[in-house]
Design an enzyme around this catalytic site. Sequence first.
Site, PDB file in Angstrom:
ATOM      1  N   LYS A 193     -11.034  -4.332  -0.189  1.00  0.00           N
ATOM      2  CA  LYS A 193     -11.808  -3.088  -0.187  1.00  0.00           C
ATOM      3  C   LYS A 193     -11.048  -1.991  -0.908  1.00  0.00           C
ATOM      4  O   LYS A 193     -11.611  -1.089  -1.479  1.00  0.00           O
ATOM      5  CB  LYS A 193     -12.004  -2.591   1.257  1.00  0.00           C
ATOM      6  CG  LYS A 193     -13.091  -3.265   2.029  1.00  0.00           C
ATOM      7  CD  LYS A 193     -13.399  -2.451   3.289  1.00  0.00           C
ATOM      8  CE  LYS A 193     -13.291  -3.291   4.533  1.00  0.00           C
ATOM      9  NZ  LYS A 193     -12.173  -3.066   5.394  1.00  0.00           N
TER      10      LYS A 193
ATOM     11  N   LYS B 167       0.807  -1.227   0.000  1.00  0.00           N
ATOM     12  CA  LYS B 167       0.000   0.000   0.000  1.00  0.00           C
ATOM     13  C   LYS B 167       0.837   1.273   0.000  1.00  0.00           C
ATOM     14  O   LYS B 167       0.282   2.372  -0.122  1.00  0.00           O
ATOM     15  CB  LYS B 167      -0.917   0.017   1.232  1.00  0.00           C
ATOM     16  CG  LYS B 167      -1.974  -1.065   1.209  1.00  0.00           C
ATOM     17  CD  LYS B 167      -2.904  -0.946   2.402  1.00  0.00           C
ATOM     18  CE  LYS B 167      -3.970  -2.025   2.403  1.00  0.00           C
ATOM     19  NZ  LYS B 167      -4.671  -2.127   3.683  1.00  0.00           N
TER      20      LYS B 167
ATOM     21  N   LYS C 216      -6.294 -11.435  -3.605  1.00  0.00           N
ATOM     22  CA  LYS C 216      -7.394 -11.525  -2.629  1.00  0.00           C
ATOM     23  C   LYS C 216      -8.441 -10.432  -2.885  1.00  0.00           C
ATOM     24  O   LYS C 216      -8.104  -9.356  -3.381  1.00  0.00           O
ATOM     25  CB  LYS C 216      -6.864 -11.461  -1.202  1.00  0.00           C
ATOM     26  CG  LYS C 216      -6.416 -10.113  -0.782  1.00  0.00           C
ATOM     27  CD  LYS C 216      -6.131  -9.990   0.700  1.00  0.00           C
ATOM     28  CE  LYS C 216      -5.684  -8.565   0.884  1.00  0.00           C
ATOM     29  NZ  LYS C 216      -5.526  -7.970   2.082  1.00  0.00           N
TER      30      LYS C 216
HETATM   31  P1  TYM Z   1      -9.613  -5.110   7.134  1.00  0.00           P
HETATM   32  O1  TYM Z   1     -10.511  -3.958   7.471  1.00  0.00           O
HETATM   33  O2  TYM Z   1      -8.837  -5.038   5.874  1.00  0.00           O
HETATM   34  O3  TYM Z   1     -10.445  -6.460   7.105  1.00  0.00           O
HETATM   35  C1  TYM Z   1     -11.324  -6.835   8.152  1.00  0.00           C
HETATM   36  C2  TYM Z   1     -11.262  -8.344   8.327  1.00  0.00           C
HETATM   37  O4  TYM Z   1     -11.588  -8.992   7.084  1.00  0.00           O
HETATM   38  C3  TYM Z   1     -10.572  -9.944   6.751  1.00  0.00           C
HETATM   39  N1  TYM Z   1     -10.427  -9.986   5.284  1.00  0.00           N
HETATM   40  C4  TYM Z   1     -10.523 -11.114   4.574  1.00  0.00           C
HETATM   41  N2  TYM Z   1     -10.775 -12.386   4.929  1.00  0.00           N
HETATM   42  C5  TYM Z   1     -10.843 -13.321   3.931  1.00  0.00           C
HETATM   43  N3  TYM Z   1     -10.666 -13.017   2.618  1.00  0.00           N
HETATM   44  C6  TYM Z   1     -10.405 -11.745   2.213  1.00  0.00           C
HETATM   45  N4  TYM Z   1     -10.255 -11.459   0.922  1.00  0.00           N
HETATM   46  C7  TYM Z   1     -10.327 -10.730   3.214  1.00  0.00           C
HETATM   47  N5  TYM Z   1     -10.106  -9.385   3.173  1.00  0.00           N
HETATM   48  C8  TYM Z   1     -10.158  -8.965   4.450  1.00  0.00           C
HETATM   49  C9  TYM Z   1      -9.312  -9.411   7.401  1.00  0.00           C
HETATM   50  O5  TYM Z   1      -8.363 -10.451   7.598  1.00  0.00           O
HETATM   51  C10 TYM Z   1      -9.839  -8.839   8.690  1.00  0.00           C
HETATM   52  O6  TYM Z   1      -9.955  -9.848   9.669  1.00  0.00           O
HETATM   53  N6  TYM Z   1      -5.649  -4.320  10.000  1.00  0.00           N
HETATM   54  C11 TYM Z   1      -6.984  -4.827  10.004  1.00  0.00           C
HETATM   55  C12 TYM Z   1      -7.921  -4.122  10.969  1.00  0.00           C
HETATM   56  C13 TYM Z   1      -7.503  -4.115  12.405  1.00  0.00           C
HETATM   57  C14 TYM Z   1      -7.522  -5.223  13.294  1.00  0.00           C
HETATM   58  C15 TYM Z   1      -7.119  -4.703  14.555  1.00  0.00           C
HETATM   59  C16 TYM Z   1      -7.853  -6.563  13.149  1.00  0.00           C
HETATM   60  C17 TYM Z   1      -7.098  -3.035  13.104  1.00  0.00           C
HETATM   61  N7  TYM Z   1      -6.862  -3.375  14.395  1.00  0.00           N
HETATM   62  C18 TYM Z   1      -7.030  -5.526  15.694  1.00  0.00           C
HETATM   63  C19 TYM Z   1      -7.756  -7.391  14.287  1.00  0.00           C
HETATM   64  C20 TYM Z   1      -7.337  -6.875  15.527  1.00  0.00           C
HETATM   65  C21 TYM Z   1      -7.562  -4.628   8.617  1.00  0.00           C
HETATM   66  O7  TYM Z   1      -7.156  -3.757   7.866  1.00  0.00           O
HETATM   67  O8  TYM Z   1      -8.627  -5.398   8.343  1.00  0.00           O
END
Ligand code: TYM
Length: 329
Positions: free
Chosen positions: A199, A116, A196
């Site tokens: 968003k 990113k 993958k």
């Molecule tokens: P984020 O907002 O990108 O995604 C939220 C959750 O969705 C899962 N995810 C997926 N799972 C399966 N296939 C996919 N293509 C896919 N895309 C996204 C992500 O693994 C995530 O569980 N950094 C994190 C947010 C965060 C967080 C935290 C998570 C901030 N603080 C503390 C856990 C604990 C993120 O950007 O997720």
Amino acid sequence: MLTYDGDMRVLSGIQPSGTIHLGNYLGAIRTWVREQHEDAFYCVVDLHSLTLPIEPAALRQNTVECAASLLAAGIDPDKCTFFLQSEVQYHPRLSWLLECVATMGELNRMTQYKEKAEKSLGKVGLFTYPVLQAADILLYDTTHVPVGDDQRQHIELARNIAERFNFNYGDTFVVPEGTFPAAGARVMDLQQPERKMSKSVSSPLGTVSLLDSPEDVIKKVKKAVTDTDAEVRYDRKAKPGVSNLLDILAGLHESTPSAEAEKYSRYGDLKAATGDAINDVFGPIQQRYATYMADPAEVLRIMSRGAERASTIAEATYRRAATAVGLVG
Ligand code: TYM
């Protein structure tokens, strides 16, 4: 080693940086809804969304929509603690303490940062992003972090930071572990099954949004890239497109991709079943979503109430860490 004195403390978060998609649902949200109890904490991580360019109005709107989507998906604020990250002041405060423990070397190795970095216009926040994530997790004495496969490296970093902090300053943090669903942990883009579903990448035909109409879902799945050998078989490497559909079906049905493969001999049938299975799950969520979106102020109030409870717990952990490093304030 410090341990949590209850059974299991769960925390996870999602960025309000675009409409929730099938990957988010299968990788994380579905598990959150299943694992709701008084020791589960789920948050909309709006501070994280500032790391990539986003218009203030869009962030405000996305925050409400993301929260309404989670509530519609079944997050119940009476069963778990559901809150907005920026309303709990201890997240950025602990993040600073942890930034003074994390190293440039380990943050440099984060693959999401590398992917990113160009979009962030060189902002420091994207680089330190995983430390804020570690703070989110460690503040709650978290034992388990339910996430999708793409978060493995971030969870590993949180563990390393916790262990180093404990070693340097004495036992302060519980060392968490990630939990990943058996199917649907890595949902791939329907048009580019080697990438993958995401968003932050624009791929309208490849991404199934939680709010897509049933017709659009059917259309997108019908157009999903497969291959030419016409055999329904689970083989991620040789048959990424077909395997992705099988994985999605297995996730939605709580079965296994191989068991799903046995049910179909033609790609057309597999695609029709996948589209229907998605609509069966998303349809009722969309109806509840409309109800929540009719009263956005209430959605924000629900999260503020959650933030009050979260703050009590976060403050205690923050104070423990602050005292450990020698802050007297
Ligand atoms: P984020 O907002 O990108 O995604 C939220 C959750 O969705 C899962 N995810 C997926 N799972 C399966 N296939 C996919 N293509 C896919 N895309 C996204 C992500 O693994 C995530 O569980 N950094 C994190 C947010 C965060 C967080 C935290 C998570 C901030 N603080 C503390 C856990 C604990 C993120 O950007 O997720």
